[in-house]
Scaffold this active site. Structure first.
Site, PDB file in Angstrom:
ATOM      1  N   SER A 140       3.136  -8.189  -2.223  1.00 11.63           N
ATOM      2  CA  SER A 140       2.165  -7.141  -2.550  1.00 11.63           C
ATOM      3  C   SER A 140       1.339  -7.496  -3.768  1.00 11.63           C
ATOM      4  O   SER A 140       1.889  -7.749  -4.837  1.00 11.63           O
ATOM      5  CB  SER A 140       2.922  -5.854  -2.920  1.00 11.63           C
ATOM      6  OG  SER A 140       2.879  -4.940  -1.908  1.00 11.63           O
ATOM      7  N   HIS A 158      -2.599  -5.966   2.295  1.00  7.40           N
ATOM      8  CA  HIS A 158      -1.997  -7.119   2.971  1.00  7.40           C
ATOM      9  C   HIS A 158      -3.014  -7.632   3.990  1.00  7.40           C
ATOM     10  O   HIS A 158      -3.340  -6.939   4.943  1.00  7.40           O
ATOM     11  CB  HIS A 158      -0.704  -6.713   3.695  1.00  7.40           C
ATOM     12  CG  HIS A 158       0.431  -6.442   2.768  1.00  7.40           C
ATOM     13  ND1 HIS A 158       1.484  -7.309   2.597  1.00  7.40           N
ATOM     14  CD2 HIS A 158       0.666  -5.408   1.939  1.00  7.40           C
ATOM     15  CE1 HIS A 158       2.330  -6.813   1.700  1.00  7.40           C
ATOM     16  NE2 HIS A 158       1.852  -5.653   1.296  1.00  7.40           N
ATOM     17  N   HIS A 167       6.757  -5.726   7.205  1.00  8.80           N
ATOM     18  CA  HIS A 167       7.887  -5.015   6.583  1.00  8.80           C
ATOM     19  C   HIS A 167       8.676  -4.203   7.609  1.00  8.80           C
ATOM     20  O   HIS A 167       8.101  -3.658   8.549  1.00  8.80           O
ATOM     21  CB  HIS A 167       7.388  -4.053   5.496  1.00  8.80           C
ATOM     22  CG  HIS A 167       6.721  -4.733   4.346  1.00  8.80           C
ATOM     23  ND1 HIS A 167       5.382  -5.042   4.343  1.00  8.80           N
ATOM     24  CD2 HIS A 167       7.218  -5.179   3.165  1.00  8.80           C
ATOM     25  CE1 HIS A 167       5.081  -5.643   3.200  1.00  8.80           C
ATOM     26  NE2 HIS A 167       6.176  -5.744   2.475  1.00  8.80           N
ATOM     27  N   TYR A 203       9.887  -1.292   7.132  1.00 11.93           N
ATOM     28  CA  TYR A 203       9.508   0.130   7.110  1.00 11.93           C
ATOM     29  C   TYR A 203       8.284   0.435   7.964  1.00 11.93           C
ATOM     30  O   TYR A 203       7.974   1.602   8.215  1.00 11.93           O
ATOM     31  CB  TYR A 203       9.292   0.621   5.665  1.00 11.93           C
ATOM     32  CG  TYR A 203       8.204  -0.090   4.892  1.00 11.93           C
ATOM     33  CD1 TYR A 203       6.857   0.097   5.185  1.00 11.93           C
ATOM     34  CD2 TYR A 203       8.527  -0.945   3.845  1.00 11.93           C
ATOM     35  CE1 TYR A 203       5.871  -0.550   4.479  1.00 11.93           C
ATOM     36  CE2 TYR A 203       7.553  -1.601   3.121  1.00 11.93           C
ATOM     37  CZ  TYR A 203       6.220  -1.398   3.448  1.00 11.93           C
ATOM     38  OH  TYR A 203       5.255  -2.058   2.743  1.00 11.93           O
ATOM     39  N   GLU A 204       7.589  -0.596   8.420  1.00 13.17           N
ATOM     40  CA  GLU A 204       6.451  -0.345   9.303  1.00 13.17           C
ATOM     41  C   GLU A 204       6.906   0.019  10.713  1.00 13.17           C
ATOM     42  O   GLU A 204       6.105   0.452  11.534  1.00 13.17           O
ATOM     43  CB  GLU A 204       5.543  -1.579   9.350  1.00 13.17           C
ATOM     44  CG  GLU A 204       4.880  -1.835   8.012  1.00 13.17           C
ATOM     45  CD  GLU A 204       4.087  -3.118   7.995  1.00 13.17           C
ATOM     46  OE1 GLU A 204       3.009  -3.152   8.586  1.00 13.17           O
ATOM     47  OE2 GLU A 204       4.565  -4.103   7.395  1.00 13.17           O
ATOM     48  N   ALA A 223       6.763  -8.149  -4.956  1.00  9.36           N
ATOM     49  CA  ALA A 223       6.704  -7.221  -6.077  1.00  9.36           C
ATOM     50  C   ALA A 223       7.981  -6.410  -5.979  1.00  9.36           C
ATOM     51  O   ALA A 223       8.395  -6.033  -4.882  1.00  9.36           O
ATOM     52  CB  ALA A 223       5.482  -6.329  -5.947  1.00  9.36           C
ATOM     53  N   MET A 266      11.512  -4.096  -0.929  1.00  5.78           N
ATOM     54  CA  MET A 266      11.541  -3.689   0.485  1.00  5.78           C
ATOM     55  C   MET A 266      11.296  -4.871   1.415  1.00  5.78           C
ATOM     56  O   MET A 266      10.799  -4.695   2.534  1.00  5.78           O
ATOM     57  CB  MET A 266      10.489  -2.601   0.723  1.00  5.78           C
ATOM     58  CG  MET A 266      10.616  -1.411  -0.212  1.00  5.78           C
ATOM     59  SD  MET A 266       9.263  -0.253  -0.003  1.00  5.78           S
ATOM     60  CE  MET A 266       9.490   0.806  -1.455  1.00  5.78           C
ATOM     61  N   SER A 267      11.620  -6.069   0.962  1.00  3.07           N
ATOM     62  CA  SER A 267      11.347  -7.256   1.793  1.00  3.07           C
ATOM     63  C   SER A 267      12.320  -8.365   1.412  1.00  3.07           C
ATOM     64  O   SER A 267      13.383  -8.112   0.862  1.00  3.07           O
ATOM     65  CB  SER A 267       9.907  -7.733   1.544  1.00  3.07           C
ATOM     66  OG  SER A 267       9.763  -8.185   0.217  1.00  3.07           O
ATOM     67  N   ASN A 276       7.022  -2.876 -11.803  1.00  5.75           N
ATOM     68  CA  ASN A 276       7.292  -1.584 -12.451  1.00  5.75           C
ATOM     69  C   ASN A 276       8.780  -1.530 -12.735  1.00  5.75           C
ATOM     70  O   ASN A 276       9.552  -2.240 -12.086  1.00  5.75           O
ATOM     71  CB  ASN A 276       6.905  -0.430 -11.506  1.00  5.75           C
ATOM     72  CG  ASN A 276       7.621  -0.533 -10.164  1.00  5.75           C
ATOM     73  OD1 ASN A 276       7.209  -1.310  -9.291  1.00  5.75           O
ATOM     74  ND2 ASN A 276       8.692   0.209 -10.007  1.00  5.75           N
ATOM     75  N   HIS A 322       2.115   3.073  -5.624  1.00  4.82           N
ATOM     76  CA  HIS A 322       1.772   1.748  -5.124  1.00  4.82           C
ATOM     77  C   HIS A 322       0.642   1.150  -5.962  1.00  4.82           C
ATOM     78  O   HIS A 322       0.551  -0.065  -6.142  1.00  4.82           O
ATOM     79  CB  HIS A 322       1.371   1.811  -3.644  1.00  4.82           C
ATOM     80  CG  HIS A 322       1.192   0.463  -3.014  1.00  4.82           C
ATOM     81  ND1 HIS A 322       2.227  -0.428  -2.877  1.00  4.82           N
ATOM     82  CD2 HIS A 322       0.092  -0.162  -2.533  1.00  4.82           C
ATOM     83  CE1 HIS A 322       1.773  -1.544  -2.325  1.00  4.82           C
ATOM     84  NE2 HIS A 322       0.478  -1.403  -2.101  1.00  4.82           N
TER      85      HIS A 322
END
Ligand code: HPA
Length: 276
Positions: free
Chosen positions: A30, A61, A83, A85-86, A113, A211-212, A235, A247
């Site tokens: 990201s 992306h 990802h 979550y998609e 990230a 998340m990846s 963050n 985001h």
């Protein structure tokens, strides 16, 4: 169609467009996609051009493979990843990783990230991934084993290749770029963690949450690629700073540290390429 048939179809589709053989595969996280500017591009292939390829839906992306060289080292970079979550299956999420392995890559260089869980980290830090926790998301190896790629029960003692880690650490120190080290934990997302979940991650030994990455590292290690990875701490994870997460903050931090990140990744890839 079986995952193996799907992978073969994507492979044939890419091979019909290029016979480029990468040595190193790179996945850009990201906000880190601009790194591709450093590559001497030979060819790009948009994910939509590849028959049966899972196409990412996240803003920021871009969704393409870039084939080219970095200091003479042949690389393939994914600008934009897929990802979990998609809504894709884990087999689809790791299909691009496997595809880059089939195209000839010997090394997978992962970037992402991530939220800082370790309280000694700060936003904007880089973390060399030393190990990972993936057991909160399904394994990408569930289902019939792809025997031609690897064994049913692969060892995961050293997913992140030690010599590659040393090369990256030496590169960072020669560039005077501070580099944290730690354990990455993959959670499904897309929601950021709660403060309680972040405390749990810390208790479990994680230093950064995202998340990846972990699923891709497993699939790559399964098929015998050497794996390394760097997290950009975009963050501090929820509850640590007290600020709500967005985001936008992830993208802003990634943009702020992009010049150093590009330097670190470029020099590391050239250094790794020289050892292959
Ligand atoms: N948590 C999970 N994934 C992330 C974060 C986070 O705080 N920041 C960027 N990706």
């Amino acid at each position: 169609m079986t995952p193996q048939e799907k992978l073969q179809r994507c492979y044939q589709s890419v091979r019909a467009k290029t016979n480029f053989t990468p040595a190193i595969a790179l996945i850009l996280g990201s906000g880190l996609g601009d790194f591709a500017e450093n590559i001497t591009v030979e060819q790009t292939i948009a994910y939509q051009e590849i028959e049966g390829f899972p196409v990412s839906t996240v803003r920021g992306h871009k969704g393409r493979f870039i084939f080219g060289t970095l200091g003479g080292v042949p690389v393939v970079a994914m600008q934009g990843r897929v990802h979990y979550y998609e809504g894709y299956t884990m087999q689809d999420v790791v299909l691009p990783t496997r595809l880059m392995g089939l195209l000839g890559a010997k090394v997978l260089f992962l970037t992402n990230a991530a939220g800082g869980v370790n309280q000694s980290f700060s936003s904007g830090d880089f973390m060399l991934i030393e190990d990972q926790i993936s057991c909160f998301v399904p394994s990408p190896l569930i289902g019939a084993n792809l025997e031609e790629l690897g064994t049913r029960f692969p060892d995961m003692t050293t997913i992140y290749d030690k010599p590659l880690r040393e090369t990256i650490a030496n590169t960072a120190s020669s560039l005077s770029i501070p580099l944290q080290k730690g354990v990455y934990i993959q959670l499904s997302g897309p929601q950021f963690e709660t403060p309680a979940e972040v405390r749990m991650c810390g208790l479990l030994g994680a230093d950064a949450a995202g998340m990846s990455t972990a699923c891709e590292a497993i699939a790559a290690h399964h098929m015998g690629l050497r794996v390394c990875g760097i997290s950009c701490i975009s963050n501090m994870a929820a509850g640590i700073s007290g600020q709500p997460l967005t985001h936008q903050e992830v993208d802003e931090t990634a943009a702020r540290v992009a010049p150093q990140f590009k330097q670190l990744i470029t020099s590391s890839i050239i250094a790794i390429g020289n050892t292959l």
